[in-house]
Motif scaffolding. Structure first.
Motif, PDB file in Angstrom:
ATOM      1  N   ILE A  44      -1.132  21.303  13.797  1.00 43.93           N
ATOM      2  CA  ILE A  44      -1.732  19.769  13.441  1.00 43.93           C
ATOM      3  C   ILE A  44      -0.635  19.328  12.532  1.00 43.93           C
ATOM      4  O   ILE A  44      -0.245  19.865  11.454  1.00 43.93           O
ATOM      5  N   GLN A  45      -0.435  18.028  12.873  1.00 44.22           N
ATOM      6  CA  GLN A  45       0.629  17.207  12.008  1.00 44.22           C
ATOM      7  C   GLN A  45       0.079  15.971  11.574  1.00 44.22           C
ATOM      8  O   GLN A  45      -0.658  15.321  12.345  1.00 44.22           O
ATOM      9  N   GLU A  46       0.247  15.738  10.228  1.00 40.10           N
ATOM     10  CA  GLU A  46      -0.339  14.380   9.742  1.00 40.10           C
ATOM     11  C   GLU A  46       0.797  13.718   9.449  1.00 40.10           C
ATOM     12  O   GLU A  46       1.716  14.143   8.735  1.00 40.10           O
ATOM     13  N   PHE A  47       0.703  12.359   9.796  1.00 40.25           N
ATOM     14  CA  PHE A  47       2.119  11.172   9.285  1.00 40.25           C
ATOM     15  C   PHE A  47       1.608  10.273   8.339  1.00 40.25           C
ATOM     16  O   PHE A  47       0.174   9.545   8.537  1.00 40.25           O
ATOM     17  N   GLY A  48       2.067  10.185   7.089  1.00 37.11           N
ATOM     18  CA  GLY A  48       1.536   9.186   6.454  1.00 37.11           C
ATOM     19  C   GLY A  48       2.357   9.062   5.068  1.00 37.11           C
ATOM     20  O   GLY A  48       3.864   9.261   5.146  1.00 37.11           O
ATOM     21  N   ASN A  49       1.891   8.454   3.899  1.00 36.29           N
ATOM     22  CA  ASN A  49       2.556   7.803   2.918  1.00 36.29           C
ATOM     23  C   ASN A  49       2.104   8.437   1.542  1.00 36.29           C
ATOM     24  O   ASN A  49       0.707   8.928   1.474  1.00 36.29           O
ATOM     25  N   LEU A  50       2.831   8.862   0.449  1.00 32.37           N
ATOM     26  CA  LEU A  50       2.518   9.055  -0.765  1.00 32.37           C
ATOM     27  C   LEU A  50       1.688   7.881  -1.330  1.00 32.37           C
ATOM     28  O   LEU A  50       2.228   6.578  -1.230  1.00 32.37           O
ATOM     29  N   ALA A  51       0.660   8.043  -1.858  1.00 29.25           N
ATOM     30  CA  ALA A  51      -0.279   7.109  -2.433  1.00 29.25           C
ATOM     31  C   ALA A  51      -1.002   7.683  -3.654  1.00 29.25           C
ATOM     32  O   ALA A  51      -1.125   8.852  -4.025  1.00 29.25           O
ATOM     33  N   TYR A  52      -1.609   6.444  -4.541  1.00 25.77           N
ATOM     34  CA  TYR A  52      -2.144   7.008  -5.781  1.00 25.77           C
ATOM     35  C   TYR A  52      -3.767   6.268  -5.841  1.00 25.77           C
ATOM     36  O   TYR A  52      -3.494   4.916  -5.377  1.00 25.77           O
ATOM     37  N   PRO A  88      -7.300  -2.123   4.986  1.00 26.29           N
ATOM     38  CA  PRO A  88      -7.506  -3.077   6.371  1.00 26.29           C
ATOM     39  C   PRO A  88      -6.862  -2.312   7.409  1.00 26.29           C
ATOM     40  O   PRO A  88      -5.731  -1.871   7.473  1.00 26.29           O
ATOM     41  N   ALA A  89      -7.536  -2.549   8.677  1.00 24.89           N
ATOM     42  CA  ALA A  89      -7.085  -1.921   9.872  1.00 24.89           C
ATOM     43  C   ALA A  89      -5.834  -2.551  10.276  1.00 24.89           C
ATOM     44  O   ALA A  89      -4.920  -2.034  11.005  1.00 24.89           O
ATOM     45  N   SER A  90      -5.579  -3.905   9.749  1.00 24.30           N
ATOM     46  CA  SER A  90      -4.300  -4.353  10.212  1.00 24.30           C
ATOM     47  C   SER A  90      -3.213  -3.904   9.453  1.00 24.30           C
ATOM     48  O   SER A  90      -2.039  -4.059   9.983  1.00 24.30           O
ATOM     49  N   MET A  91      -3.371  -3.246   8.240  1.00 22.35           N
ATOM     50  CA  MET A  91      -1.917  -2.335   7.682  1.00 22.35           C
ATOM     51  C   MET A  91      -1.816  -1.123   8.439  1.00 22.35           C
ATOM     52  O   MET A  91      -0.619  -0.709   8.279  1.00 22.35           O
ATOM     53  N   ILE A  92      -2.660  -0.666   9.505  1.00 21.41           N
ATOM     54  CA  ILE A  92      -2.409   0.752  10.174  1.00 21.41           C
ATOM     55  C   ILE A  92      -1.868   0.418  11.546  1.00 21.41           C
ATOM     56  O   ILE A  92      -2.589  -0.099  12.507  1.00 21.41           O
ATOM     57  N   THR A  93      -0.725   0.867  11.763  1.00 19.67           N
ATOM     58  CA  THR A  93       0.001   0.652  13.134  1.00 19.67           C
ATOM     59  C   THR A  93       0.420   2.193  13.587  1.00 19.67           C
ATOM     60  O   THR A  93       0.451   3.147  12.897  1.00 19.67           O
ATOM     61  N   ASN A  94       0.664   2.030  14.880  1.00 17.72           N
ATOM     62  CA  ASN A  94       1.182   3.525  15.573  1.00 17.72           C
ATOM     63  C   ASN A  94       2.409   4.044  14.877  1.00 17.72           C
ATOM     64  O   ASN A  94       2.684   5.182  14.852  1.00 17.72           O
ATOM     65  N   ALA A  95       3.253   2.933  14.211  1.00 24.14           N
ATOM     66  CA  ALA A  95       4.423   3.432  13.873  1.00 24.14           C
ATOM     67  C   ALA A  95       4.311   3.734  12.217  1.00 24.14           C
ATOM     68  O   ALA A  95       5.253   3.985  11.649  1.00 24.14           O
ATOM     69  N   GLY A  96       3.013   3.375  11.763  1.00 26.07           N
ATOM     70  CA  GLY A  96       2.985   3.835  10.294  1.00 26.07           C
ATOM     71  C   GLY A  96       2.126   2.744   9.656  1.00 26.07           C
ATOM     72  O   GLY A  96       1.485   1.880  10.186  1.00 26.07           O
ATOM     73  N   PHE A 124      -1.851  12.100  -0.214  1.00 27.09           N
ATOM     74  CA  PHE A 124      -1.375  11.918   0.922  1.00 27.09           C
ATOM     75  C   PHE A 124      -2.239  11.148   1.722  1.00 27.09           C
ATOM     76  O   PHE A 124      -3.238  11.414   2.061  1.00 27.09           O
ATOM     77  N   LEU A 125      -2.019   9.829   2.154  1.00 28.55           N
ATOM     78  CA  LEU A 125      -2.600   8.875   2.808  1.00 28.55           C
ATOM     79  C   LEU A 125      -2.065   8.833   4.206  1.00 28.55           C
ATOM     80  O   LEU A 125      -0.943   8.333   4.511  1.00 28.55           O
ATOM     81  N   TYR A 126      -2.797   9.621   5.294  1.00 27.69           N
ATOM     82  CA  TYR A 126      -2.154   9.492   6.560  1.00 27.69           C
ATOM     83  C   TYR A 126      -2.702   8.558   7.808  1.00 27.69           C
ATOM     84  O   TYR A 126      -3.953   8.319   7.488  1.00 27.69           O
ATOM     85  N   TYR A 127      -1.827   8.008   8.292  1.00 25.52           N
ATOM     86  CA  TYR A 127      -2.353   7.038   9.605  1.00 25.52           C
ATOM     87  C   TYR A 127      -2.523   7.435  10.884  1.00 25.52           C
ATOM     88  O   TYR A 127      -3.057   7.063  11.632  1.00 25.52           O
ATOM     89  N   LYS A 128      -2.015   8.878  11.037  1.00 28.76           N
ATOM     90  CA  LYS A 128      -2.037   9.504  12.563  1.00 28.76           C
ATOM     91  C   LYS A 128      -1.968  10.987  12.261  1.00 28.76           C
ATOM     92  O   LYS A 128      -1.509  11.603  11.416  1.00 28.76           O
ATOM     93  N   ILE A 129      -2.845  11.349  13.183  1.00 33.43           N
ATOM     94  CA  ILE A 129      -2.923  13.006  13.060  1.00 33.43           C
ATOM     95  C   ILE A 129      -2.770  13.322  14.567  1.00 33.43           C
ATOM     96  O   ILE A 129      -3.338  12.996  15.391  1.00 33.43           O
TER      97      ILE A 129
END
Length: 366
Positions: A129-137, A90-98, A157-162
């Motif tokens: 290029i940098q990707e910011f995100g979380n470990l996911a399964y 959901p888009a509501s879970m994705i913010t500029n901070a993570g 690796f699930l990223y929210y910002k590039i």
């Protein structure tokens, strides 16, 4: 006497019956074919040429329970699958901070997202290029209607910002989804390996993959599907004497097994010893690392002959052209990378094999 005779007949009949069974069994054994080991899957990919860059993309059509249509860069030069969270959660879970994760992890749409965060960088000191995100399964379906296969639940690796680190500009969602099939583990998180390394193989099948020679004529602006490029799982014939020159990989405490191969590069009467990365993820220009170069970075003239010779005897030569096999020479102190990196053009002339089980790379001329 009559009883003895009857017993003899019975014994004789039993003997004939057993003999018949044995003969039938022998005949059956001879006629039963020995199972031939088969790879897990053989998939096609899309060859794209923007006019500047060449890429090969592998379709991703399901992540967790989400059916999607995304195309990831097939990358022999990195390890681990990265994908933008947009369209998966959901888009509501994705913010500029993570990505919003309450506690240690959260499960949404069949994707387990952990609170472990990281940054993955691609490129070098001059262009990153940098990707910011979380470990996911999540389980992932690789391929499309032309042929596909689904993994078990694997780390990604699930990223929210590039971000383009040289300009500071945020890039569009899914603009740098990467399907990293290199050996070892991701530098961002040691839990992440190549998505192809997690497939369970049958007996006589080795964990790894084989990449057929790319069809140079198939590269197009809109992307051309080319079947049979990727074989997942190596059968005995792949690892036997089949034209591949095998190279043992070196293990490091950080990153695990490295895809870099010791070799010597010759060009314009200059010989440089170092390590080479054969990288489908480098889309245009090969870079020869030479700290003794006359300038920080310079392009080799058209019609320059370049020869690669590895320590195991694999040799490959090509001639630079104005629009193909473009090659530059750069000082590692300038690029921040001590390796020589050969681009996707190498794969239009050669086959490539990755053996995850025995930690080897195979190279084959065509």
């Amino acid at each position: 006497m009559r009883k003895i005779y009857a017993a003899c007949l019975h014994f004789f009949a039993c003997g004939l019956f057993l003999a018949t069974l044995l003969m039938s069994s022998c005949k059956k054994d001879k006629s039963t074919p020995i199972p031939v080991p088969k790879p897990i899957a053989t998939l096609g990919m899309y060859e794209v040429d923007s006019g500047i860059y060449k890429r090969i993309f592998i379709p991703i059509t399901k992540v967790g329970t989400q059916s999607v249509t995304y195309y990831s860069v097939f990358d022999t030069g990195s390890t681990g699958m990265t994908i933008d969270a947009t369209g998966l959660i959901p888009a509501s879970m994705i913010t500029n901070a993570g990505i919003t994760v309450a506690g240690d992890s959260v499960n949404v749409n069949g994707i387990t997202i952990t609170s472990q965060t990281a940054v993955i960088a691609y490129g070098n000191a001059q262009s990153e290029i940098q990707e910011f995100g979380n470990l996911a399964y999540a389980p992932v379906t690789i391929g499309d209607q032309n042929g596909n296969v689904t993994t078990t639940r694997i780390p990604i690796f699930l990223y929210y910002k590039i971000v383009d680190n040289t300009t500071g500009q945020k890039q569009p969602a899914h603009s740098n989804d990467v399907f990293g099939v290199g050996p070892g583990v991701s530098f961002a998180n040691s839990n992440i390996g190549s998505p192809l390394s997690y497939f369970k193989t049958a007996a006589e099948v080795t964990s790894g993959f084989k990449l057929a020679m790319l069809n140079n004529a198939a590269f197009s602006l809109t992307g051309t599907y080319v079947s049979g490029l990727l074989t997942i799982g190596l059968v005995p014939n792949d690892l036997a004497i089949n034209g591949f020159v095998m190279h043992n990989l070196t293990y490091y405490s950080q990153g695990g097994y490295s895809p870099d191969i010791p070799a010597t590069i010759n060009y314009n009467g200059t010989s440089v010893a170092g390590t080479i990365l054969f990288d489908t993820g480098t889309p245009a220009i090969s870079t020869i690392a030479n700290q003794q170069a006359a300038s920080n970075i310079s392009q080799l003239p058209t019609n320059t002959s370049v020869t690669i010779t590895t320590g195991k005897g694999f040799s490959y030569s090509y001639t630079t052209a104005s629009a193909n096999d473009i090659t530059q020479v750069a000082k590692p102190s300038y690029t921040g990378d001590p390796r020589t990196i050969f681009s996707i053009n190498f794969f239009t002339d050669n086959e490539f094999l990755m053996d995850y089980a025995d930690h080897k790379i195979g190279l084959k001329n065509n």
